[in-house]
Design a protein around this motif. Sequence first.
Motif, PDB file in Angstrom:
ATOM      1  N   GLY A 232       0.780  -1.232   0.000  1.00 27.06           N
ATOM      2  CA  GLY A 232       0.000   0.000   0.000  1.00 27.06           C
ATOM      3  C   GLY A 232       0.808   1.277   0.000  1.00 27.06           C
ATOM      4  O   GLY A 232       0.251   2.367  -0.148  1.00 27.06           O
ATOM      5  N   PHE A 233       2.148   1.161   0.132  1.00 23.67           N
ATOM      6  CA  PHE A 233       2.977   2.373   0.157  1.00 23.67           C
ATOM      7  C   PHE A 233       3.107   3.001  -1.223  1.00 23.67           C
ATOM      8  O   PHE A 233       3.162   4.219  -1.368  1.00 23.67           O
ATOM      9  CB  PHE A 233       4.363   2.057   0.722  1.00 23.67           C
ATOM     10  N   ALA A 234       3.189   2.147  -2.256  1.00 19.01           N
ATOM     11  CA  ALA A 234       3.330   2.649  -3.630  1.00 19.01           C
ATOM     12  C   ALA A 234       2.483   1.798  -4.563  1.00 19.01           C
ATOM     13  O   ALA A 234       2.210   0.625  -4.288  1.00 19.01           O
ATOM     14  CB  ALA A 234       4.794   2.619  -4.060  1.00 19.01           C
ATOM     15  N   GLU A 235       2.076   2.391  -5.668  1.00 21.60           N
ATOM     16  CA  GLU A 235       1.271   1.687  -6.661  1.00 21.60           C
ATOM     17  C   GLU A 235       1.962   1.754  -8.009  1.00 21.60           C
ATOM     18  O   GLU A 235       2.513   2.795  -8.387  1.00 21.60           O
ATOM     19  CB  GLU A 235      -0.126   2.319  -6.762  1.00 21.60           C
ATOM     20  N   GLN A 236       1.940   0.644  -8.722  1.00 20.97           N
ATOM     21  CA  GLN A 236       2.582   0.597 -10.031  1.00 20.97           C
ATOM     22  C   GLN A 236       1.720   1.287 -11.075  1.00 20.97           C
ATOM     23  O   GLN A 236       0.516   1.056 -11.164  1.00 20.97           O
ATOM     24  CB  GLN A 236       2.854  -0.860 -10.430  1.00 20.97           C
ATOM     25  N   GLN A 237       2.353   2.137 -11.882  1.00 20.18           N
ATOM     26  CA  GLN A 237       1.667   2.865 -12.930  1.00 20.18           C
ATOM     27  C   GLN A 237       1.712   2.089 -14.248  1.00 20.18           C
ATOM     28  O   GLN A 237       2.422   1.092 -14.368  1.00 20.18           O
ATOM     29  CB  GLN A 237       2.304   4.250 -13.098  1.00 20.18           C
ATOM     30  N   THR A 238       0.976   2.555 -15.216  1.00 17.78           N
ATOM     31  CA  THR A 238       0.901   1.853 -16.502  1.00 17.78           C
ATOM     32  C   THR A 238       2.257   1.819 -17.213  1.00 17.78           C
ATOM     33  O   THR A 238       2.531   0.903 -17.990  1.00 17.78           O
ATOM     34  CB  THR A 238      -0.131   2.526 -17.426  1.00 17.78           C
ATOM     35  N   ASP A 239       3.118   2.803 -16.932  1.00 16.22           N
ATOM     36  CA  ASP A 239       4.431   2.824 -17.571  1.00 16.22           C
ATOM     37  C   ASP A 239       5.464   2.013 -16.800  1.00 16.22           C
ATOM     38  O   ASP A 239       6.652   1.998 -17.146  1.00 16.22           O
ATOM     39  CB  ASP A 239       4.927   4.264 -17.740  1.00 16.22           C
ATOM     40  N   GLY A 240       5.041   1.335 -15.729  1.00 19.08           N
ATOM     41  CA  GLY A 240       5.940   0.505 -14.933  1.00 19.08           C
ATOM     42  C   GLY A 240       6.544   1.213 -13.743  1.00 19.08           C
ATOM     43  O   GLY A 240       7.148   0.577 -12.876  1.00 19.08           O
ATOM     44  N   SER A 241       6.428   2.531 -13.670  1.00 17.33           N
ATOM     45  CA  SER A 241       6.979   3.278 -12.540  1.00 17.33           C
ATOM     46  C   SER A 241       6.127   3.074 -11.293  1.00 17.33           C
ATOM     47  O   SER A 241       4.979   2.630 -11.357  1.00 17.33           O
ATOM     48  CB  SER A 241       7.059   4.772 -12.884  1.00 17.33           C
ATOM     49  N   MET A 242       6.723   3.403 -10.139  1.00 21.45           N
ATOM     50  CA  MET A 242       6.032   3.243  -8.865  1.00 21.45           C
ATOM     51  C   MET A 242       5.719   4.622  -8.283  1.00 21.45           C
ATOM     52  O   MET A 242       6.615   5.443  -8.094  1.00 21.45           O
ATOM     53  CB  MET A 242       6.904   2.450  -7.885  1.00 21.45           C
ATOM     54  N   LYS A 243       4.453   4.890  -8.018  1.00 19.55           N
ATOM     55  CA  LYS A 243       4.020   6.165  -7.449  1.00 19.55           C
ATOM     56  C   LYS A 243       3.617   5.963  -5.994  1.00 19.55           C
ATOM     57  O   LYS A 243       2.847   5.073  -5.662  1.00 19.55           O
ATOM     58  CB  LYS A 243       2.829   6.734  -8.234  1.00 19.55           C
ATOM     59  N   LYS A 244       4.160   6.830  -5.130  1.00 24.35           N
ATOM     60  CA  LYS A 244       3.868   6.718  -3.702  1.00 24.35           C
ATOM     61  C   LYS A 244       2.448   7.186  -3.396  1.00 24.35           C
ATOM     62  O   LYS A 244       1.934   8.101  -4.030  1.00 24.35           O
ATOM     63  CB  LYS A 244       4.885   7.539  -2.905  1.00 24.35           C
ATOM     64  N   THR A 245       1.829   6.543  -2.405  1.00 20.03           N
ATOM     65  CA  THR A 245       0.438   6.842  -2.063  1.00 20.03           C
ATOM     66  C   THR A 245       0.315   7.815  -0.896  1.00 20.03           C
ATOM     67  O   THR A 245      -0.776   8.323  -0.634  1.00 20.03           O
ATOM     68  CB  THR A 245      -0.304   5.554  -1.685  1.00 20.03           C
ATOM     69  N   GLY A 246       1.415   8.070  -0.189  1.00 21.83           N
ATOM     70  CA  GLY A 246       1.363   8.954   0.972  1.00 21.83           C
ATOM     71  C   GLY A 246       1.299   8.206   2.296  1.00 21.83           C
ATOM     72  O   GLY A 246       1.365   8.814   3.368  1.00 21.83           O
ATOM     73  N   LYS A 247       1.204   6.872   2.257  1.00 24.81           N
ATOM     74  CA  LYS A 247       1.184   6.075   3.481  1.00 24.81           C
ATOM     75  C   LYS A 247       2.600   5.889   4.027  1.00 24.81           C
ATOM     76  O   LYS A 247       3.578   6.053   3.298  1.00 24.81           O
ATOM     77  CB  LYS A 247       0.554   4.706   3.218  1.00 24.81           C
ATOM     78  N   LEU A 248       2.705   5.561   5.309  1.00 27.49           N
ATOM     79  CA  LEU A 248       4.010   5.304   5.904  1.00 27.49           C
ATOM     80  C   LEU A 248       4.504   3.920   5.504  1.00 27.49           C
ATOM     81  O   LEU A 248       3.702   2.991   5.334  1.00 27.49           O
ATOM     82  CB  LEU A 248       3.927   5.383   7.434  1.00 27.49           C
ATOM     83  N   PRO A 249       5.836   3.745   5.353  1.00 24.09           N
ATOM     84  CA  PRO A 249       6.372   2.424   4.997  1.00 24.09           C
ATOM     85  C   PRO A 249       6.161   1.416   6.132  1.00 24.09           C
ATOM     86  O   PRO A 249       6.237   1.766   7.304  1.00 24.09           O
ATOM     87  CB  PRO A 249       7.868   2.693   4.794  1.00 24.09           C
ATOM     88  N   LYS A 250       5.921   0.178   5.761  1.00 21.01           N
ATOM     89  CA  LYS A 250       5.855  -0.935   6.715  1.00 21.01           C
ATOM     90  C   LYS A 250       6.632  -2.101   6.093  1.00 21.01           C
ATOM     91  O   LYS A 250       6.042  -3.005   5.499  1.00 21.01           O
ATOM     92  CB  LYS A 250       4.405  -1.336   6.993  1.00 21.01           C
ATOM     93  N   PRO A 251       7.967  -2.076   6.239  1.00 13.44           N
ATOM     94  CA  PRO A 251       8.814  -3.093   5.600  1.00 13.44           C
ATOM     95  C   PRO A 251       8.407  -4.516   5.987  1.00 13.44           C
ATOM     96  O   PRO A 251       7.999  -4.774   7.116  1.00 13.44           O
ATOM     97  CB  PRO A 251      10.210  -2.755   6.116  1.00 13.44           C
ATOM     98  N   TYR A 252       8.552  -5.426   5.027  1.00 14.04           N
ATOM     99  CA  TYR A 252       8.175  -6.820   5.224  1.00 14.04           C
ATOM    100  C   TYR A 252       9.383  -7.719   4.948  1.00 14.04           C
ATOM    101  O   TYR A 252      10.028  -7.602   3.903  1.00 14.04           O
ATOM    102  CB  TYR A 252       7.023  -7.181   4.287  1.00 14.04           C
ATOM    103  N   ASN A 253       9.716  -8.581   5.896  1.00 12.86           N
ATOM    104  CA  ASN A 253      10.795  -9.573   5.751  1.00 12.86           C
ATOM    105  C   ASN A 253      12.170  -8.952   5.554  1.00 12.86           C
ATOM    106  O   ASN A 253      13.109  -9.636   5.136  1.00 12.86           O
ATOM    107  CB  ASN A 253      10.512 -10.530   4.582  1.00 12.86           C
ATOM    108  N   ILE A 254      12.315  -7.692   5.864  1.00 10.67           N
ATOM    109  CA  ILE A 254      13.555  -6.987   5.555  1.00 10.67           C
ATOM    110  C   ILE A 254      14.741  -7.512   6.370  1.00 10.67           C
ATOM    111  O   ILE A 254      15.902  -7.348   5.999  1.00 10.67           O
ATOM    112  CB  ILE A 254      13.359  -5.459   5.783  1.00 10.67           C
ATOM    113  N   GLU A 255      14.453  -8.174   7.502  1.00 12.72           N
ATOM    114  CA  GLU A 255      15.509  -8.688   8.370  1.00 12.72           C
ATOM    115  C   GLU A 255      15.926 -10.111   8.009  1.00 12.72           C
ATOM    116  O   GLU A 255      16.942 -10.620   8.513  1.00 12.72           O
ATOM    117  CB  GLU A 255      15.053  -8.642   9.840  1.00 12.72           C
ATOM    118  N   LEU A 256      15.177 -10.783   7.145  1.00 10.27           N
ATOM    119  CA  LEU A 256      15.449 -12.188   6.863  1.00 10.27           C
ATOM    120  C   LEU A 256      16.739 -12.434   6.059  1.00 10.27           C
ATOM    121  O   LEU A 256      17.462 -13.386   6.347  1.00 10.27           O
ATOM    122  CB  LEU A 256      14.261 -12.832   6.153  1.00 10.27           C
ATOM    123  N   PRO A 257      17.057 -11.627   5.041  1.00 11.42           N
ATOM    124  CA  PRO A 257      18.291 -11.898   4.290  1.00 11.42           C
ATOM    125  C   PRO A 257      19.542 -11.905   5.158  1.00 11.42           C
ATOM    126  O   PRO A 257      20.404 -12.778   4.993  1.00 11.42           O
ATOM    127  CB  PRO A 257      18.328 -10.756   3.256  1.00 11.42           C
TER     128      PRO A 257
END
Length: 400
Positions: A232-257
Amino acid sequence: MLPIYNVVILGPSGSGKTVFLGSMYHKLSTQGESGFFLAVDDAQRIILNQIYTEVATDETWPEPTQIVDISNLKFTCKIQTPKGIYSACQFQYTDYSGEILTDRKDDTTYIEKFNETIKNADVLLGLIDGSKLLSYIKGENSARKWVIKELGNVLSLMQNTDKSIHFIISKWDLIEGEYTLEEVRNHLLEIDQFRNIIMTRSNNSDINNENHRNDHGKGVVRLIPVSSVGKGFAEQQTDGSMKKTGKLPKPYNIELPIACILPDKLKEELRKMINEENKKSQEQIQEVKANLTLWDKLKKYFGTTAKTILEKVAPKLPPQFQFSKEILTDIIDFIDQDLQTSVYNKETAAKERTEQLKAKKAEALVKIENEKTALEYSTRCFLLLVNKLEYEHPYSKLTN
Protein backbone atom coordinates in the motif's frame (compact mmCIF):
# COMPACT_ATOMS: atom_id res chain seq x y z
CA MET A 1 38.38 -9.35 16.83
CA LEU A 2 34.83 -9.57 15.54
CA PRO A 3 34.13 -12.12 12.77
CA ILE A 4 33.27 -10.47 9.44
CA TYR A 5 30.94 -11.96 6.82
CA ASN A 6 31.27 -10.56 3.30
CA VAL A 7 28.11 -10.02 1.27
CA VAL A 8 27.94 -8.79 -2.33
CA ILE A 9 24.67 -7.37 -3.66
CA LEU A 10 24.05 -7.85 -7.38
CA GLY A 11 21.14 -6.29 -9.15
CA PRO A 12 20.48 -4.04 -12.15
CA SER A 13 19.77 -0.37 -11.66
CA GLY A 14 16.26 0.17 -10.32
CA SER A 15 15.94 -3.29 -8.79
CA GLY A 16 15.72 -1.81 -5.30
CA LYS A 17 19.22 -2.28 -3.81
CA THR A 18 19.54 1.22 -2.38
CA VAL A 19 16.05 1.25 -0.91
CA PHE A 20 16.58 -2.26 0.50
CA LEU A 21 19.73 -1.24 2.39
CA GLY A 22 18.16 1.94 3.75
CA SER A 23 15.04 0.09 4.86
CA MET A 24 17.01 -2.79 6.43
CA TYR A 25 19.09 -0.40 8.48
CA HIS A 26 16.06 1.61 9.58
CA LYS A 27 14.23 -1.53 10.72
CA LEU A 28 17.24 -2.99 12.52
CA SER A 29 18.82 0.20 13.88
CA THR A 30 16.99 -0.45 17.16
CA GLN A 31 16.58 -3.77 18.93
CA GLY A 32 13.10 -5.22 18.54
CA GLU A 33 11.68 -8.71 18.11
CA SER A 34 14.71 -9.78 16.08
CA GLY A 35 16.78 -9.66 19.29
CA PHE A 36 19.68 -7.62 17.88
CA PHE A 37 20.38 -4.29 16.22
CA LEU A 38 22.74 -2.99 13.56
CA ALA A 39 25.21 -0.14 13.99
CA VAL A 40 27.26 1.73 11.37
CA ASP A 41 29.71 4.62 11.53
CA ASP A 42 28.32 8.15 11.63
CA ALA A 43 28.89 8.90 7.93
CA GLN A 44 27.08 5.73 6.83
CA ARG A 45 24.30 6.29 9.36
CA ILE A 46 23.60 9.72 7.88
CA ILE A 47 23.52 8.32 4.32
CA LEU A 48 21.25 5.39 5.21
CA ASN A 49 18.88 7.58 7.20
CA GLN A 50 18.77 10.05 4.32
CA ILE A 51 17.87 7.24 1.90
CA TYR A 52 15.06 6.02 4.13
CA THR A 53 13.80 9.56 4.72
CA GLU A 54 13.66 10.17 0.96
CA VAL A 55 11.78 6.89 0.53
CA ALA A 56 9.30 7.63 3.32
CA THR A 57 8.62 11.33 2.70
CA ASP A 58 9.69 12.48 -0.79
CA GLU A 59 7.59 12.07 -3.89
CA THR A 60 10.57 10.73 -5.85
CA TRP A 61 12.79 7.72 -5.19
CA PRO A 62 16.51 7.83 -4.22
CA GLU A 63 19.03 8.01 -7.05
CA PRO A 64 20.63 4.66 -8.05
CA THR A 65 24.27 3.97 -7.18
CA GLN A 66 26.61 5.68 -9.62
CA ILE A 67 28.91 3.63 -11.88
CA VAL A 68 32.05 5.12 -10.26
CA ASP A 69 30.88 4.24 -6.78
CA ILE A 70 31.32 0.97 -4.94
CA SER A 71 29.24 1.26 -1.79
CA ASN A 72 30.85 -0.54 1.13
CA LEU A 73 28.66 -0.69 4.21
CA LYS A 74 29.86 -2.38 7.38
CA PHE A 75 27.03 -3.29 9.75
CA THR A 76 27.98 -4.31 13.27
CA CYS A 77 25.49 -6.68 14.85
CA LYS A 78 25.01 -5.69 18.52
CA ILE A 79 23.00 -6.99 21.45
CA GLN A 80 21.56 -4.80 24.19
CA THR A 81 21.28 -6.62 27.52
CA PRO A 82 20.67 -5.53 31.14
CA LYS A 83 24.45 -5.81 31.62
CA GLY A 84 25.32 -3.57 28.67
CA ILE A 85 25.72 -3.58 24.89
CA TYR A 86 27.88 -6.24 23.27
CA SER A 87 29.11 -6.54 19.68
CA ALA A 88 28.61 -9.95 18.05
CA CYS A 89 29.83 -9.84 14.44
CA GLN A 90 30.02 -7.66 11.35
CA PHE A 91 28.46 -7.86 7.90
CA GLN A 92 30.38 -6.16 5.10
CA TYR A 93 27.94 -5.31 2.29
CA THR A 94 29.32 -4.35 -1.10
CA ASP A 95 26.64 -2.85 -3.32
CA TYR A 96 27.64 -2.52 -6.98
CA SER A 97 25.94 -0.18 -9.39
CA GLY A 98 23.53 -1.88 -11.75
CA GLU A 99 25.43 -0.63 -14.80
CA ILE A 100 28.40 -2.92 -14.10
CA LEU A 101 26.05 -5.84 -14.72
CA THR A 102 24.39 -4.64 -17.90
CA ASP A 103 26.75 -2.13 -19.52
CA ARG A 104 30.33 -2.96 -18.58
CA LYS A 105 32.72 -0.12 -19.27
CA ASP A 106 36.37 -0.35 -20.31
CA ASP A 107 37.53 0.32 -16.76
CA THR A 108 39.60 -2.86 -16.26
CA THR A 109 40.66 -1.89 -12.73
CA TYR A 110 37.05 -1.53 -11.66
CA ILE A 111 36.07 -4.86 -13.21
CA GLU A 112 39.07 -6.66 -11.68
CA LYS A 113 38.13 -5.33 -8.27
CA PHE A 114 34.54 -6.36 -8.88
CA ASN A 115 35.58 -9.93 -9.76
CA GLU A 116 37.88 -10.13 -6.74
CA THR A 117 35.06 -9.01 -4.46
CA ILE A 118 32.81 -11.73 -5.88
CA LYS A 119 35.54 -14.30 -5.26
CA ASN A 120 35.93 -13.28 -1.61
CA ALA A 121 32.21 -13.08 -0.86
CA ASP A 122 30.64 -15.38 1.70
CA VAL A 123 27.16 -14.91 0.22
CA LEU A 124 25.77 -13.31 -2.93
CA LEU A 125 22.50 -11.41 -2.78
CA GLY A 126 20.74 -11.24 -6.12
CA LEU A 127 18.07 -8.54 -6.28
CA ILE A 128 15.15 -9.53 -8.49
CA ASP A 129 12.94 -6.56 -9.33
CA GLY A 130 9.45 -7.58 -8.21
CA SER A 131 7.66 -5.27 -10.62
CA LYS A 132 9.54 -6.62 -13.64
CA LEU A 133 9.16 -10.17 -12.38
CA LEU A 134 5.41 -9.59 -12.18
CA SER A 135 5.39 -8.35 -15.77
CA TYR A 136 7.26 -11.49 -16.82
CA ILE A 137 4.79 -13.78 -15.02
CA LYS A 138 1.90 -12.01 -16.75
CA GLY A 139 3.56 -12.53 -20.12
CA GLU A 140 4.06 -8.85 -20.95
CA ASN A 141 6.43 -8.12 -23.84
CA SER A 142 8.29 -5.47 -21.84
CA ALA A 143 9.69 -8.20 -19.55
CA ARG A 144 11.65 -9.97 -22.30
CA LYS A 145 14.53 -7.48 -22.18
CA TRP A 146 14.64 -7.77 -18.38
CA VAL A 147 14.93 -11.57 -18.57
CA ILE A 148 17.58 -11.58 -21.28
CA LYS A 149 19.75 -8.59 -20.37
CA GLU A 150 19.25 -7.62 -16.74
CA LEU A 151 18.47 -10.92 -15.01
CA GLY A 152 20.63 -12.80 -17.50
CA ASN A 153 23.73 -10.79 -16.60
CA VAL A 154 23.23 -11.36 -12.89
CA LEU A 155 22.79 -15.12 -13.39
CA SER A 156 25.87 -15.41 -15.60
CA LEU A 157 27.98 -13.85 -12.85
CA MET A 158 26.52 -16.24 -10.30
CA GLN A 159 27.43 -19.23 -12.46
CA ASN A 160 31.09 -18.56 -11.61
CA THR A 161 30.73 -19.15 -7.88
CA ASP A 162 29.84 -21.99 -5.53
CA LYS A 163 28.87 -19.57 -2.74
CA SER A 164 25.40 -19.44 -1.24
CA ILE A 165 23.01 -17.31 -3.28
CA HIS A 166 20.04 -15.50 -1.80
CA PHE A 167 17.68 -14.17 -4.45
CA ILE A 168 15.78 -11.32 -2.87
CA ILE A 169 12.50 -10.62 -4.62
CA SER A 170 12.07 -6.90 -4.03
CA LYS A 171 8.70 -5.13 -4.13
CA TRP A 172 6.95 -8.28 -2.92
CA ASP A 173 3.99 -6.08 -1.99
CA LEU A 174 3.16 -5.94 -5.73
CA ILE A 175 3.15 -9.72 -6.11
CA GLU A 176 1.61 -10.76 -2.80
CA GLY A 177 -2.07 -11.52 -3.21
CA GLU A 178 -1.74 -12.32 -6.91
CA TYR A 179 0.80 -15.16 -6.77
CA THR A 180 2.25 -17.42 -4.09
CA LEU A 181 5.99 -17.88 -3.71
CA GLU A 182 5.59 -21.42 -5.06
CA GLU A 183 3.99 -20.04 -8.23
CA VAL A 184 6.70 -17.38 -8.55
CA ARG A 185 9.37 -20.05 -8.06
CA ASN A 186 7.89 -22.19 -10.81
CA HIS A 187 7.81 -19.24 -13.23
CA LEU A 188 11.47 -18.44 -12.48
CA LEU A 189 12.42 -22.07 -13.10
CA GLU A 190 11.01 -21.70 -16.61
CA ILE A 191 13.94 -19.35 -17.34
CA ASP A 192 16.78 -21.56 -18.60
CA GLN A 193 19.62 -19.65 -16.95
CA PHE A 194 17.84 -19.56 -13.59
CA ARG A 195 17.01 -23.25 -13.80
CA ASN A 196 20.60 -24.10 -14.73
CA ILE A 197 21.95 -22.35 -11.62
CA ILE A 198 19.80 -24.64 -9.47
CA MET A 199 20.54 -27.80 -11.46
CA THR A 200 24.31 -27.38 -11.13
CA ARG A 201 23.88 -27.43 -7.35
CA SER A 202 21.58 -30.46 -7.28
CA ASN A 203 22.13 -34.16 -7.85
CA ASN A 204 18.58 -34.68 -9.02
CA SER A 205 17.88 -33.17 -12.44
CA ASP A 206 14.19 -32.87 -11.52
CA ILE A 207 14.37 -29.66 -9.54
CA ASN A 208 10.62 -29.59 -9.07
CA ASN A 209 11.13 -32.60 -6.78
CA GLU A 210 11.39 -31.27 -3.22
CA ASN A 211 13.86 -34.03 -2.33
CA HIS A 212 16.61 -32.93 -4.71
CA ARG A 213 19.85 -32.61 -2.80
CA ASN A 214 23.00 -30.57 -2.95
CA ASP A 215 25.88 -32.82 -1.89
CA HIS A 216 28.73 -31.06 -3.67
CA GLY A 217 29.60 -28.52 -1.00
CA LYS A 218 28.01 -25.75 -3.02
CA GLY A 219 26.08 -23.06 -1.21
CA VAL A 220 22.37 -22.95 -0.62
CA VAL A 221 20.08 -21.09 -3.04
CA ARG A 222 17.11 -19.28 -1.52
CA LEU A 223 14.22 -17.13 -2.66
CA ILE A 224 13.41 -14.47 -0.07
CA PRO A 225 10.36 -12.26 -0.70
CA VAL A 226 10.98 -8.76 0.65
CA SER A 227 9.20 -5.44 0.59
CA SER A 228 11.28 -2.46 1.65
CA VAL A 229 8.17 -0.29 2.02
CA GLY A 230 5.28 -2.70 2.59
CA LYS A 231 1.89 -3.14 0.99
CA GLY A 232 0.00 0.00 0.00
CA PHE A 233 2.98 2.37 0.16
CA ALA A 234 3.33 2.65 -3.63
CA GLU A 235 1.27 1.69 -6.66
CA GLN A 236 2.58 0.60 -10.03
CA GLN A 237 1.67 2.86 -12.93
CA THR A 238 0.90 1.85 -16.50
CA ASP A 239 4.43 2.82 -17.57
CA GLY A 240 5.94 0.51 -14.93
CA SER A 241 6.98 3.28 -12.54
CA MET A 242 6.03 3.24 -8.86
CA LYS A 243 4.02 6.16 -7.45
CA LYS A 244 3.87 6.72 -3.70
CA THR A 245 0.44 6.84 -2.06
CA GLY A 246 1.36 8.95 0.97
CA LYS A 247 1.18 6.08 3.48
CA LEU A 248 4.01 5.30 5.90
CA PRO A 249 6.37 2.42 5.00
CA LYS A 250 5.86 -0.94 6.71
CA PRO A 251 8.81 -3.09 5.60
CA TYR A 252 8.18 -6.82 5.22
CA ASN A 253 10.79 -9.57 5.75
CA ILE A 254 13.56 -6.99 5.56
CA GLU A 255 15.51 -8.69 8.37
CA LEU A 256 15.45 -12.19 6.86
CA PRO A 257 18.29 -11.90 4.29
CA ILE A 258 20.86 -10.94 6.93
CA ALA A 259 19.69 -13.80 9.17
CA CYS A 260 20.29 -16.46 6.51
CA ILE A 261 23.92 -15.50 5.89
CA LEU A 262 25.69 -17.14 8.82
CA PRO A 263 23.76 -20.47 8.99
CA ASP A 264 24.03 -21.01 5.21
CA LYS A 265 27.74 -20.19 5.12
CA LEU A 266 28.47 -22.57 7.99
CA LYS A 267 26.54 -25.32 6.18
CA GLU A 268 28.68 -24.65 3.11
CA GLU A 269 31.89 -24.97 5.15
CA LEU A 270 30.79 -28.25 6.73
CA ARG A 271 29.94 -29.70 3.33
CA LYS A 272 33.35 -28.71 1.98
CA MET A 273 35.01 -30.59 4.83
CA ILE A 274 32.87 -33.66 4.16
CA ASN A 275 33.68 -33.55 0.44
CA GLU A 276 37.41 -33.32 1.13
CA GLU A 277 37.26 -36.42 3.30
CA ASN A 278 35.03 -38.09 0.73
CA LYS A 279 37.62 -37.57 -2.01
CA LYS A 280 40.38 -38.96 0.19
CA SER A 281 38.40 -42.12 0.85
CA GLN A 282 37.46 -42.47 -2.84
CA GLU A 283 33.87 -43.27 -1.93
CA GLN A 284 32.17 -40.64 -4.02
CA ILE A 285 29.75 -43.08 -5.68
CA GLN A 286 28.53 -44.53 -2.39
CA GLU A 287 28.27 -41.05 -0.91
CA VAL A 288 26.02 -39.80 -3.70
CA LYS A 289 23.76 -42.83 -3.47
CA ALA A 290 23.43 -42.83 0.29
CA ASN A 291 20.59 -40.72 1.65
CA LEU A 292 22.55 -39.56 4.67
CA THR A 293 21.89 -36.66 7.01
CA LEU A 294 24.56 -34.08 7.72
CA TRP A 295 25.28 -35.75 11.08
CA ASP A 296 25.56 -39.13 9.32
CA LYS A 297 28.13 -37.76 6.90
CA LEU A 298 30.11 -36.09 9.68
CA LYS A 299 30.08 -39.36 11.67
CA LYS A 300 31.36 -41.20 8.63
CA TYR A 301 34.59 -39.20 8.60
CA PHE A 302 35.08 -37.50 11.96
CA GLY A 303 33.77 -39.72 14.76
CA THR A 304 30.88 -41.73 16.16
CA THR A 305 29.37 -39.17 18.55
CA ALA A 306 28.53 -35.48 18.33
CA LYS A 307 31.20 -34.73 20.93
CA THR A 308 34.03 -36.45 19.05
CA ILE A 309 32.87 -35.01 15.72
CA LEU A 310 32.93 -31.45 16.99
CA GLU A 311 36.31 -31.93 18.68
CA LYS A 312 37.74 -32.67 15.23
CA VAL A 313 35.58 -30.40 13.09
CA ALA A 314 35.49 -27.19 15.14
CA PRO A 315 39.26 -26.41 14.93
CA LYS A 316 39.18 -26.88 11.14
CA LEU A 317 36.47 -24.30 10.55
CA PRO A 318 37.40 -20.76 9.42
CA PRO A 319 37.94 -18.25 12.28
CA GLN A 320 34.51 -16.64 11.83
CA PHE A 321 32.89 -20.01 12.67
CA GLN A 322 34.83 -20.86 15.81
CA PHE A 323 31.68 -21.33 17.87
CA SER A 324 31.23 -23.36 21.03
CA LYS A 325 30.34 -27.03 20.60
CA GLU A 326 26.86 -26.27 21.98
CA ILE A 327 25.95 -23.75 19.31
CA LEU A 328 27.55 -25.86 16.54
CA THR A 329 25.42 -28.79 17.68
CA ASP A 330 22.27 -26.68 17.57
CA ILE A 331 23.05 -25.32 14.09
CA ILE A 332 23.75 -28.79 12.70
CA ASP A 333 20.57 -30.09 14.33
CA PHE A 334 18.64 -27.23 12.73
CA ILE A 335 20.13 -28.00 9.30
CA ASP A 336 19.41 -31.70 9.67
CA GLN A 337 15.79 -31.16 10.66
CA ASP A 338 15.34 -28.99 7.61
CA LEU A 339 17.00 -31.50 5.28
CA GLN A 340 14.84 -34.34 6.54
CA THR A 341 11.57 -32.43 6.20
CA SER A 342 9.52 -32.67 3.02
CA VAL A 343 8.56 -29.33 1.54
CA TYR A 344 4.95 -30.26 2.19
CA ASN A 345 5.67 -30.54 5.93
CA LYS A 346 8.07 -27.60 6.28
CA GLU A 347 5.41 -25.23 7.56
CA THR A 348 4.32 -27.65 10.31
CA ALA A 349 7.89 -28.55 11.24
CA ALA A 350 8.94 -24.90 11.40
CA LYS A 351 5.96 -24.10 13.60
CA GLU A 352 6.92 -26.87 16.00
CA ARG A 353 10.53 -25.66 16.16
CA THR A 354 9.56 -22.08 16.99
CA GLU A 355 9.01 -22.52 20.74
CA GLN A 356 12.19 -24.56 21.13
CA LEU A 357 14.23 -21.91 19.34
CA LYS A 358 12.64 -19.11 21.38
CA ALA A 359 13.50 -20.91 24.62
CA LYS A 360 17.15 -21.37 23.63
CA LYS A 361 17.33 -17.75 22.52
CA ALA A 362 16.05 -16.60 25.94
CA GLU A 363 18.56 -18.84 27.72
CA ALA A 364 21.42 -17.48 25.62
CA LEU A 365 20.45 -13.85 26.31
CA VAL A 366 21.10 -14.09 30.05
CA LYS A 367 24.50 -15.71 29.41
CA ILE A 368 25.88 -12.81 27.35
CA GLU A 369 29.00 -11.39 28.95
CA ASN A 370 31.42 -10.90 26.04
CA GLU A 371 31.67 -10.85 22.23
CA LYS A 372 31.78 -14.64 21.96
CA THR A 373 28.57 -15.21 23.91
CA ALA A 374 26.98 -12.29 22.03
CA LEU A 375 27.80 -14.03 18.73
CA GLU A 376 26.25 -17.26 19.93
CA TYR A 377 23.11 -15.45 21.05
CA SER A 378 22.86 -13.61 17.72
CA THR A 379 23.23 -16.94 15.92
CA ARG A 380 20.18 -18.22 17.78
CA CYS A 381 18.36 -15.05 16.72
CA PHE A 382 19.31 -15.81 13.11
CA LEU A 383 18.10 -19.42 13.36
CA LEU A 384 14.75 -18.24 14.69
CA LEU A 385 14.38 -15.85 11.74
CA VAL A 386 15.38 -18.54 9.22
CA ASN A 387 12.76 -20.77 10.83
CA LYS A 388 10.23 -17.94 10.33
CA LEU A 389 11.09 -17.90 6.63
CA GLU A 390 10.61 -21.69 6.41
CA TYR A 391 7.28 -21.39 8.21
CA GLU A 392 5.85 -18.56 6.13
CA HIS A 393 7.38 -19.63 2.81
CA PRO A 394 8.12 -23.38 2.69
CA TYR A 395 9.07 -23.11 -1.00
CA SER A 396 11.73 -20.47 -0.38
CA LYS A 397 14.69 -22.86 -0.48
CA LEU A 398 15.62 -23.96 -4.00
CA THR A 399 18.33 -26.46 -3.00
CA ASN A 400 18.76 -28.75 -0.01
